[in-house]
Design a protein around this motif. Structure first.
Motif, short mmCIF file in Angstrom:
data_model
loop_
_atom_site.label_atom_id
_atom_site.label_comp_id
_atom_site.label_asym_id
_atom_site.label_seq_id
_atom_site.Cartn_x
_atom_site.Cartn_y
_atom_site.Cartn_z
N VAL A 149 0.86 -1.18 0.00
CA VAL A 149 0.00 0.00 0.00
C VAL A 149 0.89 1.23 0.00
O VAL A 149 1.83 1.33 0.80
N GLY A 150 0.60 2.18 -0.91
CA GLY A 150 1.45 3.35 -1.06
C GLY A 150 0.75 4.66 -0.73
O GLY A 150 -0.43 4.84 -1.02
N ASN A 151 1.52 5.55 -0.11
CA ASN A 151 1.05 6.90 0.21
C ASN A 151 1.88 7.88 -0.61
O ASN A 151 3.04 8.15 -0.29
N PRO A 152 1.33 8.42 -1.71
CA PRO A 152 2.13 9.30 -2.58
C PRO A 152 2.54 10.59 -1.88
O PRO A 152 1.80 11.12 -1.06
N ASP A 153 3.73 11.06 -2.21
CA ASP A 153 4.26 12.29 -1.63
C ASP A 153 4.14 13.39 -2.67
O ASP A 153 4.90 13.46 -3.63
N PHE A 154 3.17 14.28 -2.47
CA PHE A 154 2.97 15.40 -3.39
C PHE A 154 3.56 16.69 -2.84
O PHE A 154 3.43 17.74 -3.45
N GLU A 197 -7.73 -2.10 8.14
CA GLU A 197 -8.05 -0.72 7.78
C GLU A 197 -7.17 0.21 8.60
O GLU A 197 -7.39 0.38 9.80
N ASN A 198 -6.16 0.73 7.96
CA ASN A 198 -5.30 1.76 8.55
C ASN A 198 -4.58 1.32 9.82
O ASN A 198 -4.34 2.13 10.71
N SER A 199 -4.21 0.04 9.91
CA SER A 199 -3.48 -0.40 11.11
C SER A 199 -2.03 0.05 11.07
O SER A 199 -1.37 0.09 12.11
N GLN A 200 -1.52 0.38 9.88
CA GLN A 200 -0.15 0.85 9.76
C GLN A 200 -0.12 2.30 9.32
O GLN A 200 -0.95 2.72 8.50
N THR A 201 0.83 3.04 9.84
CA THR A 201 1.09 4.39 9.37
C THR A 201 2.10 4.31 8.23
O THR A 201 3.18 3.76 8.39
N ILE A 202 1.72 4.84 7.07
CA ILE A 202 2.57 4.72 5.88
C ILE A 202 3.19 6.08 5.57
O ILE A 202 2.49 7.07 5.37
N GLU A 203 4.49 6.11 5.54
CA GLU A 203 5.24 7.34 5.26
C GLU A 203 4.96 7.81 3.84
O GLU A 203 4.79 7.01 2.92
#
Length: 284
Positions: A149-154, A197-203
């Protein structure tokens, strides 16, 4: 342990071209509404450069029970003066806001799935994609579903590889900044077996590996039903976009003579060891 077949697990079909893979330079007008922004501008790009695909995701079905994807533009959650429509597609993540594979090992290949939400947090049901497998739920079997799962850095492009041909503006005031969260589900028919559901904080700029485990019993509800994987945006945070990549699922039969509870404890210990080893590696 057997690997169960998922179609297009890393979303590499069709491969969305990166700029360096494209040919035939020419002037091309980029319509920013396709990227969730308002307006248009011209930029010199390879004429066959396609940074994203919104025409469907081969091997996967759109899951949108509440009808979030309507094509209607709405004010973005963190930029009320900019309107966009919710959508699902595939993007070449080598040219988007993610760190290179050397610093981002959970990435796989070039493409990733994106789920773009223009909804306000808490106002819409989870939506995304699903895939129903040919494999069915068997008794006394340990299932493990893994997906990146990816959290894009804008916001901070200075930490990302330079992409001079990437046509979308990236700056600290980007309306795409933020993260809507993620939800991953494993089902058998209508029975929800496991979810995260959102158990990890993704940088930001990073993909993290998410794992779901489920141990079926001999009297399991849903035995014989086809397994299903869902990759969703829960629309739970202020932000527009979540990415998914590199999905896999395995099944391991519980050996005869070993109680199901004992096998679960042993398997849980193995997962705990993996987690400790992974986290300890980060501090070496």
């Amino acid at each position: 342990m057997a690997s169960l077949q998922l179609q297009n697990p890393s979303f590499e079909t069709p491969l969305v071209l990166a700029p360096e893979a494209a040919t035939a330079l020419g002037t091309k007008t980029i319509d920013l509404s396709q990227a969730g922004l308002d307006g248009a501008f011209s930029v010199t790009l390879p004429s066959d450069f396609t940074p994203f695909l919104v025409e469907g995701v081969p091997g996967w079905e759109i899951f949108d029970p509440a009808g979030v994807i309507t094509g209607e533009a709405k004010p973005l959650p963190n930029a009320q003066d900019i309107e966009a429509a919710s959508e699902i597609g595939v993007v070449n993540s080598t040219v988007t806001s993610f760190k290179p594979v050397s610093n981002n090992p959970a990435r796989d290949g070039e493409n990733s799935l994106y789920v773009f939400s223009a909804e306000q947090p808490g106002t819409a049901s989870a939506f995304g994609v699903r895939q129903v497998l040919d494999s069915v739920l068997l008794p006394s079997t340990q299932y493990e579903l893994n997906v990146s799962v990816g959290n894009p850095d804008f916001e901070n492009p200075n930490e990302l590889p330079p992409d001079p041909l990437f046509p979308f503006p990236v700056d600290p005031s980007s309306p795409l900044e933020g993260f809507p969260g993620y939800r991953v589900e494993l089902l058998a028919g209508d029975s929800l077996l496991a979810f995260d559901e959102n158990s990890q904080t993704i940088e930001e700029g990073i993909f993290e590996r998410i794992s779901l485990s489920y141990l079926s019993s001999a009297e399991e509800v849903g035995l014989g039903e086809r397994l299903e994987v869902r990759l969703l945006s829960p629309v739970s945070g202020i932000g527009a976009e979540v990415h998914f990549d590199n999905a896999s699922i395995t099944a391991t039969a519980v050996p005869e003579g070993i109680p199901v509870v004992g096998f679960a404890i042993a398997f849980g210990g193995l997962l705990t060891y993996r987690r400790i080893r992974r986290w300890s590696h980060r501090f070496v």
